[in-house]
Design an enzyme around this catalytic site. Structure first.
Site, PDB file in Angstrom:
ATOM      1  N   ASP A 109     -54.779  28.864 -29.910  1.00  0.00           N
ATOM      2  CA  ASP A 109     -53.705  29.632 -30.541  1.00  0.00           C
ATOM      3  C   ASP A 109     -52.368  29.101 -30.053  1.00  0.00           C
ATOM      4  OD1 ASP A 109     -52.836  31.574 -32.304  1.00  0.00           O
ATOM      5  OD2 ASP A 109     -52.691  33.116 -30.770  1.00  0.00           O
ATOM      6  N   HIS A 116     -40.256  34.477 -33.422  1.00  0.00           N
ATOM      7  CA  HIS A 116     -41.145  35.328 -32.639  1.00  0.00           C
ATOM      8  C   HIS A 116     -40.971  35.062 -31.153  1.00  0.00           C
ATOM      9  CE1 HIS A 116     -44.617  37.489 -31.188  1.00  0.00           C
ATOM     10  NE2 HIS A 116     -45.103  36.378 -30.653  1.00  0.00           N
ATOM     11  N   GLU A 177     -51.075  40.334 -34.699  1.00  0.00           N
ATOM     12  CA  GLU A 177     -50.193  39.186 -34.880  1.00  0.00           C
ATOM     13  C   GLU A 177     -50.585  38.482 -36.171  1.00  0.00           C
ATOM     14  OE1 GLU A 177     -48.938  38.129 -30.292  1.00  0.00           O
ATOM     15  OE2 GLU A 177     -50.154  36.686 -31.398  1.00  0.00           O
ATOM     16  N   GLU A 179     -50.798  35.533 -38.549  1.00  0.00           N
ATOM     17  CA  GLU A 179     -50.808  34.086 -38.348  1.00  0.00           C
ATOM     18  C   GLU A 179     -51.512  33.379 -39.500  1.00  0.00           C
ATOM     19  OE1 GLU A 179     -52.162  32.752 -34.549  1.00  0.00           O
ATOM     20  OE2 GLU A 179     -51.525  34.578 -33.501  1.00  0.00           O
ATOM     21  N   ASP A 209     -54.471  37.820 -34.692  1.00  0.00           N
ATOM     22  CA  ASP A 209     -54.705  37.672 -33.257  1.00  0.00           C
ATOM     23  C   ASP A 209     -54.446  39.030 -32.597  1.00  0.00           C
ATOM     24  OD1 ASP A 209     -55.033  36.655 -30.693  1.00  0.00           O
ATOM     25  OD2 ASP A 209     -52.942  36.018 -30.536  1.00  0.00           O
ATOM     26  N   ARG A 213     -51.268  44.566 -25.415  1.00  0.00           N
ATOM     27  CA  ARG A 213     -50.035  44.128 -24.761  1.00  0.00           C
ATOM     28  C   ARG A 213     -49.965  44.529 -23.287  1.00  0.00           C
ATOM     29  NH1 ARG A 213     -48.472  40.090 -27.992  1.00  0.00           N
ATOM     30  NH2 ARG A 213     -48.023  40.787 -30.106  1.00  0.00           N
ATOM     31  N   GLN A 216     -52.364  42.208 -21.474  1.00  0.00           N
ATOM     32  CA  GLN A 216     -51.772  40.866 -21.520  1.00  0.00           C
ATOM     33  C   GLN A 216     -50.605  40.748 -20.537  1.00  0.00           C
ATOM     34  OE1 GLN A 216     -50.191  39.887 -25.370  1.00  0.00           O
ATOM     35  NE2 GLN A 216     -49.331  37.932 -24.709  1.00  0.00           N
ATOM     36  N   LYS A 229     -56.284  39.090 -25.121  1.00  0.00           N
ATOM     37  CA  LYS A 229     -56.411  38.444 -26.430  1.00  0.00           C
ATOM     38  C   LYS A 229     -57.862  38.176 -26.824  1.00  0.00           C
ATOM     39  CE  LYS A 229     -51.973  37.216 -27.338  1.00  0.00           C
ATOM     40  NZ  LYS A 229     -51.259  37.402 -28.612  1.00  0.00           N
ATOM     41  N   THR A 233     -60.538  38.194 -32.611  1.00  0.00           N
ATOM     42  CA  THR A 233     -59.643  37.486 -33.527  1.00  0.00           C
ATOM     43  C   THR A 233     -60.282  37.570 -34.904  1.00  0.00           C
ATOM     44  OG1 THR A 233     -58.969  35.930 -31.795  1.00  0.00           O
ATOM     45  CG2 THR A 233     -58.524  35.292 -34.079  1.00  0.00           C
ATOM     46  N   GLU A 334     -42.645  43.477 -32.153  1.00  0.00           N
ATOM     47  CA  GLU A 334     -41.299  43.242 -32.665  1.00  0.00           C
ATOM     48  C   GLU A 334     -40.834  44.359 -33.592  1.00  0.00           C
ATOM     49  OE1 GLU A 334     -41.045  38.725 -33.695  1.00  0.00           O
ATOM     50  OE2 GLU A 334     -43.153  39.340 -33.665  1.00  0.00           O
TER      51      GLU A 334
END
Length: 387
Positions: A109, A116, A177, A179, A209, A213, A216, A229, A233, A334
């Site tokens: 990844d 971002h 996320e 992607e 993904d 948080r 992480q 993570k 996925t 975000e």
């Protein structure tokens, strides 16, 4: 754009199970009123490489290389242009289950979107420069866990882990996320240069993904993402061949400094793919992949620049895609600005991060040369509670 109002899908390939063959899967392609049994069509109509197209998934096709991919794509494009001929080879969608379209070899990844990366830096390090000193010099990435890549529709269990010193339990800040994923084929030794990098990209998938948080943030000191993570996925059930995206190539954004020579060349082009993020039935953002700072050829080239080779079934994630406007952000991190500004959903509900029972759906469209757009399908997943 909601999943129900997306334009028709382009040519794509995947694998489905069911429809009278319990325990067995077959290669299929999406059509308006169901799916196309690609292997049966290739066998009955003497299509190219039926031995590859009657396989249970795309593994053998991925290993065959670009000349074969182009031949199959051109043949399938011709058949899909005349839907009336497809009736004997259609499978009704009811009773079919999508399966992982290929066996994931390695999963890497990347962190290829400047917007971002800046947003994350501003949220986590508001008093520091948001970009790390190396960010504009190389495509930053980490190796994920291939064994937890799941096909669209697979439930996602809220993971547990260490959330801080002496604190272990279910994540409180489950995120997504948005992607693009590059599906690679044709096993080759490295390094692979910019001039041939795209020869090894079979196609693209939509990729979520999932990210815990709090887990992480505690574990990423100083090394990169791990348990925050690696629990899941999700990728779309359909892989859109790179040949289908010929009308979507676009110039990359301006760069300063210029990439090093090994990351430069004519293949340094981005893809004008527009994603949609849908949370609990609401369309909450529209991330633009055309804004990615690092392009597909650069990701493949940098990955192999130390001599590492490629294997059929390698999966490369772009990293979260975000545009400059808030309605273009590709993660809840975000969109809620680190949890400080809740997202307002229809009916009065709000979210900072995901609640149990929430379903997240990513959609995407890309342009054709004639200006019309087509769909790349969707990737969806629903959060289930920690056991």
């Amino acid at each position: 754009m909601s999943p129900d109002t997306s334009p028709p899908m382009g040519v794509a390939l995947g694998a489905v199970a069911g429809a009278g063959r319990p325990g067995h899967s077959r290669i299929a392609a999406p059509v308006d009123d169901g799916v196309l049994d690609v292997g049966s069509l290739a066998t009955a109509q003497r299509g190219p490489h039926p031995e590859l197209l009657t396989a249970p998934n795309l593994d053998a096709l991925l290993a065959a290389g670009r000349p074969v991919w182009r031949e199959v794509w051109e043949w399938l494009t011709g058949w899909l242009a005349d839907p009336e001929r497809l009736a004997p080879y259609r499978l009704p969608a009811e009773g079919l289950t999508p399966v992982l379209p290929f066996s994931v070899a390695d999963y890497v990844d990347f962190y290829a979107c400047e917007q971002h990366a800046r947003n994350a830096g501003l949220i986590f390090r508001p008093d520091s420069e948001p970009l790390a000193p190396n960010w504009k010099h190389l495509p930053v990435g980490y190796h994920g866990r291939a064994g937890t890549v799941r096909v669209s529709g697979t439930p996602v269990v809220r993971p547990s882990g260490q959330r801080g010193r002496g604190d272990h339990g279910p994540t409180r800040t489950l995120d997504v996320e948005a992607e693009l994923g590059l599906v690679l084929g044709d096993t080759v030794p490295g390094p692979v240069g910019m001039d041939t990098a795209l020869d090894h990209v079979f196609g693209v998938v939509l990729l979520n993904d999932w990210s815990a948080r709090d887990i992480q943030g505690w574990e990423t000191r100083p090394l990169g993402p791990h348990l925050g993570k690696s629990f899941a996925t999700s990728i779309s059930a359909w892989v859109t061949p790179l040949d289908e995206l010929a009308g979507a190539w676009t110039d990359p954004p301006a760069r300063d400094p210029e990439p090093l020579p090994y990351l430069s060349g004519a293949a340094d082009r981005g893809l004008d793919v527009e994603l949609g993020v849908h949370l609990a039935g609401d369309h909450v953002s529209t991330p633009p992949a055309r804004d990615l700072y690092w392009t597909p050829a650069q990701l493949v080239t940098h990955l192999t620049s130390n001599g590492a080779g490629l294997r059929a079934g390698d999966l490369l994630g772009s990293g979260t895609i975000s545009g400059p406007a808030r309605e273009q952000f590709g993660s809840l991190l975000e969109l809620s600005w680190g949890g400080s500004e809740p997202i307002h959903l229809s009916g009065g509900a709000t979210r900072t991060y995901l609640s149990d029972g929430d379903e997240v759906v990513f959609t995407a469209t890309a342009p054709r040369a004639d200006g019309t757009r087509f769909s790349l399908g969707e990737v969806r997943g629903r959060v289930t509670p920690t056991p």
